[in-house]
Design a protein around this motif. Structure first.
Motif, PDB file in Angstrom:
ATOM      1  N   UNK A  14     -43.660  -2.670  -1.161  1.00 28.92           N
ATOM      2  CA  UNK A  14     -45.107  -2.702  -1.411  1.00 28.92           C
ATOM      3  C   UNK A  14     -45.796  -3.642  -0.426  1.00 28.92           C
ATOM      4  N   UNK A  15     -45.157  -4.787  -0.151  1.00 27.29           N
ATOM      5  CA  UNK A  15     -45.710  -5.727   0.830  1.00 27.29           C
ATOM      6  C   UNK A  15     -45.816  -5.060   2.200  1.00 27.29           C
ATOM      7  N   UNK A  16     -44.739  -4.390   2.635  1.00 21.09           N
ATOM      8  CA  UNK A  16     -44.734  -3.738   3.959  1.00 21.09           C
ATOM      9  C   UNK A  16     -45.831  -2.686   4.059  1.00 21.09           C
ATOM     10  N   UNK A  17     -45.962  -1.852   3.030  1.00 22.44           N
ATOM     11  CA  UNK A  17     -46.988  -0.799   3.066  1.00 22.44           C
ATOM     12  C   UNK A  17     -48.384  -1.407   3.174  1.00 22.44           C
ATOM     13  N   UNK A  18     -48.662  -2.436   2.390  1.00 23.64           N
ATOM     14  CA  UNK A  18     -49.976  -3.080   2.443  1.00 23.64           C
ATOM     15  C   UNK A  18     -50.180  -3.790   3.782  1.00 23.64           C
ATOM     16  N   UNK A  19     -49.124  -4.424   4.306  1.00 24.17           N
ATOM     17  CA  UNK A  19     -49.192  -5.110   5.598  1.00 24.17           C
ATOM     18  C   UNK A  19     -49.496  -4.113   6.714  1.00 24.17           C
ATOM     19  N   UNK A  20     -48.756  -3.013   6.746  1.00 28.84           N
ATOM     20  CA  UNK A  20     -48.944  -2.014   7.808  1.00 28.84           C
ATOM     21  C   UNK A  20     -50.341  -1.415   7.783  1.00 28.84           C
ATOM     22  N   UNK A  54     -54.388 -16.421   5.886  1.00 30.33           N
ATOM     23  CA  UNK A  54     -53.279 -16.145   6.807  1.00 30.33           C
ATOM     24  C   UNK A  54     -53.245 -14.656   7.164  1.00 30.33           C
ATOM     25  N   UNK A  55     -53.259 -13.787   6.164  1.00 28.37           N
ATOM     26  CA  UNK A  55     -53.145 -12.348   6.432  1.00 28.37           C
ATOM     27  C   UNK A  55     -54.405 -11.771   7.061  1.00 28.37           C
ATOM     28  N   UNK A  56     -55.559 -12.353   6.808  1.00 28.27           N
ATOM     29  CA  UNK A  56     -56.783 -11.888   7.471  1.00 28.27           C
ATOM     30  C   UNK A  56     -56.719 -12.150   8.971  1.00 28.27           C
ATOM     31  N   UNK A  57     -55.890 -13.104   9.374  1.00 30.86           N
ATOM     32  CA  UNK A  57     -55.783 -13.463  10.788  1.00 30.86           C
ATOM     33  C   UNK A  57     -54.598 -12.827  11.510  1.00 30.86           C
ATOM     34  N   UNK A  58     -53.861 -11.962  10.830  1.00 28.75           N
ATOM     35  CA  UNK A  58     -52.787 -11.216  11.501  1.00 28.75           C
ATOM     36  C   UNK A  58     -53.450 -10.232  12.471  1.00 28.75           C
ATOM     37  N   UNK A  59     -52.978 -10.163  13.706  1.00 27.26           N
ATOM     38  CA  UNK A  59     -53.595  -9.258  14.673  1.00 27.26           C
ATOM     39  C   UNK A  59     -53.592  -7.798  14.204  1.00 27.26           C
ATOM     40  N   UNK A  60     -54.688  -7.106  14.477  1.00 22.91           N
ATOM     41  CA  UNK A  60     -54.804  -5.690  14.127  1.00 22.91           C
ATOM     42  C   UNK A  60     -53.676  -4.907  14.794  1.00 22.91           C
ATOM     43  N   UNK A  61     -53.158  -3.933  14.101  1.00 20.60           N
ATOM     44  CA  UNK A  61     -52.115  -3.080  14.645  1.00 20.60           C
ATOM     45  C   UNK A  61     -50.702  -3.582  14.417  1.00 20.60           C
ATOM     46  N   UNK A  62     -50.551  -4.786  13.878  1.00 22.96           N
ATOM     47  CA  UNK A  62     -49.213  -5.330  13.591  1.00 22.96           C
ATOM     48  C   UNK A  62     -48.594  -4.531  12.453  1.00 22.96           C
ATOM     49  N   UNK A  63     -47.318  -4.223  12.598  1.00 21.09           N
ATOM     50  CA  UNK A  63     -46.575  -3.491  11.575  1.00 21.09           C
ATOM     51  C   UNK A  63     -45.288  -4.249  11.289  1.00 21.09           C
ATOM     52  N   UNK A  64     -44.616  -3.877  10.209  1.00 20.48           N
ATOM     53  CA  UNK A  64     -43.376  -4.571   9.840  1.00 20.48           C
ATOM     54  C   UNK A  64     -42.316  -3.573   9.396  1.00 20.48           C
ATOM     55  N   UNK A  65     -41.081  -3.880   9.720  1.00 21.75           N
ATOM     56  CA  UNK A  65     -39.921  -3.166   9.189  1.00 21.75           C
ATOM     57  C   UNK A  65     -39.164  -4.166   8.338  1.00 21.75           C
ATOM     58  N   UNK A  66     -38.704  -3.736   7.165  1.00 22.97           N
ATOM     59  CA  UNK A  66     -38.067  -4.659   6.226  1.00 22.97           C
ATOM     60  C   UNK A  66     -36.757  -4.078   5.720  1.00 22.97           C
ATOM     61  N   UNK A  67     -35.722  -4.921   5.698  1.00 17.41           N
ATOM     62  CA  UNK A  67     -34.443  -4.540   5.111  1.00 17.41           C
ATOM     63  C   UNK A  67     -33.935  -5.705   4.262  1.00 17.41           C
ATOM     64  N   UNK A  68     -33.794  -5.467   2.952  1.00 16.25           N
ATOM     65  CA  UNK A  68     -33.246  -6.498   2.076  1.00 16.25           C
ATOM     66  C   UNK A  68     -31.761  -6.643   2.400  1.00 16.25           C
TER      67      UNK A  68
END
Length: 121
Positions: A14-20, A54-68
């Motif tokens: 859920x974090x990754x989807x919202x972050x992306x 913090x998250x408002x200042x993440x550069x536009x277009x940044x994406x994340x891949x996550x593996x527990x």
């Protein structure tokens, strides 16, 4: 309770989807009101307002891949674990990090209580 691995996989998914999708409100909602937070910046943050900034200042277009990678039950309603995360900016090199997370089931669901990122070599 779902397995601790499943809890972290769902929460970080859920974090990754919202972050992306740059949905800051949805990201902040995944954290406890008094969460401790250490992102890629050197600042130690605490609470929803600082995490929002913090998250408002993440550069536009940044994406994340996550593996527990690992998870453990800490108590009846608390889990912890490690994840491999790769942040991918729109331009530039990927930034692989390790993420440690502590999550707790609060009345409305699972929330991140502590979040710590460390760069990998």
């Amino acid at each position: 309770m779902a397995t601790e691995f499943g809890v972290l996989a769902d929460l970080l998914g859920a974090w990754r989807a919202a972050f992306d999708e740059r949905r800051v409100d949805d990201i902040v909602a995944l954290f406890a009101e008094d969460a401790l937070f250490q992102g890629l910046s050197p600042a130690l943050l605490e609470g929803s307002a600082q995490i929002r900034t913090y998250y408002e200042n993440v550069p536009a277009g940044m994406r994340a891949e996550v593996e527990v990678l690992r998870s453990r039950t800490l108590g009846p309603e608390a889990v912890a674990g490690f994840a491999a995360v790769t942040f991918r900016p729109r331009t530039g090199d990927p930034q692989p990090v390790r993420l440690s997370v502590v999550a707790q089931h609060l009345g409305t669901g699972w929330r991140i209580r502590a979040y710590h990122v460390s760069r990998t070599a």
